[in-house]
Design an enzyme around this catalytic site. Structure first.
Site, PDB file in Angstrom:
ATOM      1  N   PHE A  88      23.869 -35.699   6.934  1.00 56.28           N
ATOM      2  CA  PHE A  88      22.838 -36.013   7.781  1.00 56.28           C
ATOM      3  C   PHE A  88      21.551 -35.916   6.930  1.00 56.28           C
ATOM      4  CE2 PHE A  88      25.017 -33.784  11.519  1.00 56.28           C
ATOM      5  CZ  PHE A  88      25.798 -34.770  11.687  1.00 56.28           C
TER       6      PHE A  88
ATOM      7  N   HIS B  69      34.312 -39.992   1.818  1.00 58.83           N
ATOM      8  CA  HIS B  69      33.452 -39.068   2.437  1.00 58.83           C
ATOM      9  C   HIS B  69      34.487 -38.862   3.965  1.00 58.83           C
ATOM     10  CE1 HIS B  69      30.600 -36.393   4.120  1.00 58.83           C
ATOM     11  NE2 HIS B  69      30.251 -37.177   5.221  1.00 58.83           N
TER      12      HIS B  69
ATOM     13  N   GLU C 246      31.314 -46.356   5.715  1.00 59.63           N
ATOM     14  CA  GLU C 246      31.870 -46.301   4.311  1.00 59.63           C
ATOM     15  C   GLU C 246      32.636 -47.381   3.885  1.00 59.63           C
ATOM     16  OE1 GLU C 246      33.428 -42.497   1.576  1.00 59.63           O
ATOM     17  OE2 GLU C 246      33.725 -42.638   3.715  1.00 59.63           O
TER      18      GLU C 246
ATOM     19  N   LYS D 257      39.741 -34.898   4.080  1.00 62.80           N
ATOM     20  CA  LYS D 257      39.396 -34.339   5.184  1.00 62.80           C
ATOM     21  C   LYS D 257      40.374 -34.265   6.296  1.00 62.80           C
ATOM     22  CE  LYS D 257      34.208 -34.558   4.726  1.00 62.80           C
ATOM     23  NZ  LYS D 257      34.009 -35.439   3.419  1.00 62.80           N
TER      24      LYS D 257
ATOM     25  N   HIS E 295      36.235 -31.107   8.043  1.00 63.21           N
ATOM     26  CA  HIS E 295      34.929 -31.324   7.187  1.00 63.21           C
ATOM     27  C   HIS E 295      34.448 -29.765   7.121  1.00 63.21           C
ATOM     28  CE1 HIS E 295      31.486 -32.910   5.980  1.00 63.21           C
ATOM     29  NE2 HIS E 295      30.951 -33.704   6.931  1.00 63.21           N
TER      30      HIS E 295
ATOM     31  N   CYS F 175      26.069 -32.534   4.196  1.00 65.35           N
ATOM     32  CA  CYS F 175      27.348 -32.729   4.031  1.00 65.35           C
ATOM     33  C   CYS F 175      27.365 -33.418   2.434  1.00 65.35           C
ATOM     34  CB  CYS F 175      28.125 -33.849   4.942  1.00 65.35           C
ATOM     35  SG  CYS F 175      27.828 -33.565   6.589  1.00 65.35           S
TER      36      CYS F 175
END
Length: 413
Positions: free
Chosen positions: A399, A302, A313, A335, A340, A162
């Site tokens: 990830f 994010h 976050e 998002k 995503h 990501c």
């Protein structure tokens, strides 16, 4: 160090098949998420997705080339050509050895892998397409852009889950800064809403299960969030060395000011619960940009809509900025509108940052209705906010513990 500016943008997203169309829908707070239509949703717990609609690759590629490319590559070629048109860069007047491409993908050609595996199991290895390998490999997005446009400078890709799109933009920035290129096409592209791709995320309970109201399924920082909505799309920006851009009279969206990347070294999918890696990434990017935390006007988070990511976050922003500056800065997750986009996410969000600087307005986090005590900052709920945007930052947390942060600022000669 040479200065680097953004002079062109191209996007394909679940909201629109252009950058400007996507941006205007961001500002309207429009949802691009809906019922899963590309697959039979019955086997899955999640039944929602953020799908690109009515994309016509024949506008950008020949039928012959379309047959030899996966959709993620087609998105990349189309977005690159849109960015080129937007920048008004005349490649016939450029030294193509100084123009490069750095476009990544988190997963690549998963669709063609599934299709060709089924073909092999049914009819044997002799029926595998000779184009299988060049269709599935991640580097074929920049490769096909290079071929389509005749570009012979640096040509490479990034695959950091990501964080891919942000790493691609950051790495391209450094190539220009170091003098290895004058112009770079940079970004990320993804299209893997397939049985295997969707099923894999569904099996790990990462996807939203708010199936009853698909348009509100992505709800970053909201207390009722249950997971991310899987999306697809592409974002590419054209980055130029400042003097090169000025010499040709290019319009300048913004200047790229800083880049940071770190690793959590913690878990294969979950962020470090302390937020240390993400915080250090933001600190590194601001240090690279020579910008103080209190000077940042906007953070494109994010903000995946997963319970742990949004909490971590928020904590990381507080650690990086300090409590006072963290509470003042405007933060939003686009998002919430496009889901995503995996390897394309950071690139689309980077484009959103430069357009926020251009128009002096911050897009909202839609579907934010239930405050979460663990997420207690200003997430620009539900409506865009017109305000001063001199400095904008974008976070990407992937990830594997990959963290990337890119910083843009208003251009001043």
């Amino acid at each position: 160090m040479r200065r680097v500016v953004v002079t062109g943008v191209g996007m394909i997203t679940p909201l629109a098949n252009t950058a400007e169309g996507t941006w205007q829908n961001f500002l309207k707070g429009k949802s691009g998420t809906g019922p899963l239509t590309q697959l039979d949703s019955k086997p899955f717990n999640s039944k929602v997705a953020a799908e690109v609609k009515q994309f016509d690759p024949t506008r950008y590629m020949t039928l012959k080339d379309i047959k030899k490319t996966d959709i993620f590559v087609q998105f990349g070629v189309a977005s690159a050509k849109m960015a080129l048109a937007d920048s008004k860069l005349d490649l016939t007047k450029e030294d193509v050895h100084r123009v490069g491409i750095l476009v990544g993908s988190g997963i690549g050609g998963l669709r063609v892998i599934e299709e060709q595996h089924a073909q092999m199991m049914e009819k044997g290895p002799g029926r595998i397409s000779p184009f299988l390998i060049p269709m599935l490999i991640v580097n074929m997005a920049p490769g096909q852009i290079s071929i389509a446009l005749g570009l012979k400078g640096p040509c490479t890709c990034v695959a950091t889950a990501c964080a891919t799109g942000s790493n691609a933009i950051g790495d391209a920035y450094k190539l220009i800064q170091r003098g290895e290129a004058d112009v770079m096409f940079a970004g990320g592209t993804e299209s893997c809403i397939t049985n295997l791709g969707f099923g894999g995320f569904d099996a790990m309970k990462a996807l939203s299960t708010h199936n009853e109201h698909p348009e509100t399924a992505s709800r970053p920082f909201d207390k009722t969030r249950s997971g991310f909505v899987m999306g697809e799309g592409c974002g590419i920006m054209i980055m130029e060395e400042l003097e090169h851009a000025k010499k040709r009279g290019a319009k300048i969206y913004a200047e790229m000011a800083g880049y940071g990347m770190t690793s959590d070294a913690s878990h294969i999918t979950a962020p470090d619960p302390s937020g240390e890696g993400a915080a250090r990434c933001m600190v590194n990017a601001l240090k690279d940009a020579k910008i103080r935390p209190e000077e940042v006007d906007y953070i494109n988070a994010h903000g995946t809509s997963t319970p742990l990511n949004d909490k971590v976050e928020t904590l990381a922003i507080k650690k990086a900025f300090g409590e006072e500056a963290a509470r003042k800065v405007r933060i939003s997750s686009t998002k919430s509108m496009v889901g995503h986009l995996l390897g394309a996410a950071g690139a689309v969000e980077g484009v959103a940052c430069v357009l926020a600087i251009r128009d002096q307005i911050v897009p909202p986090t839609i579907n934010y209705k239930h405050p979460d005590p663990d997420c207690d900052l200003n997430y620009v709920p539900n409506e865009a906010q017109a305000c001063r945007v001199r400095v904008a930052m974008s976070n990407s947390l992937g990830f594997g513990g990959h963290n990337a942060c890119i910083v843009f600022k208003a251009y001043q000669d």
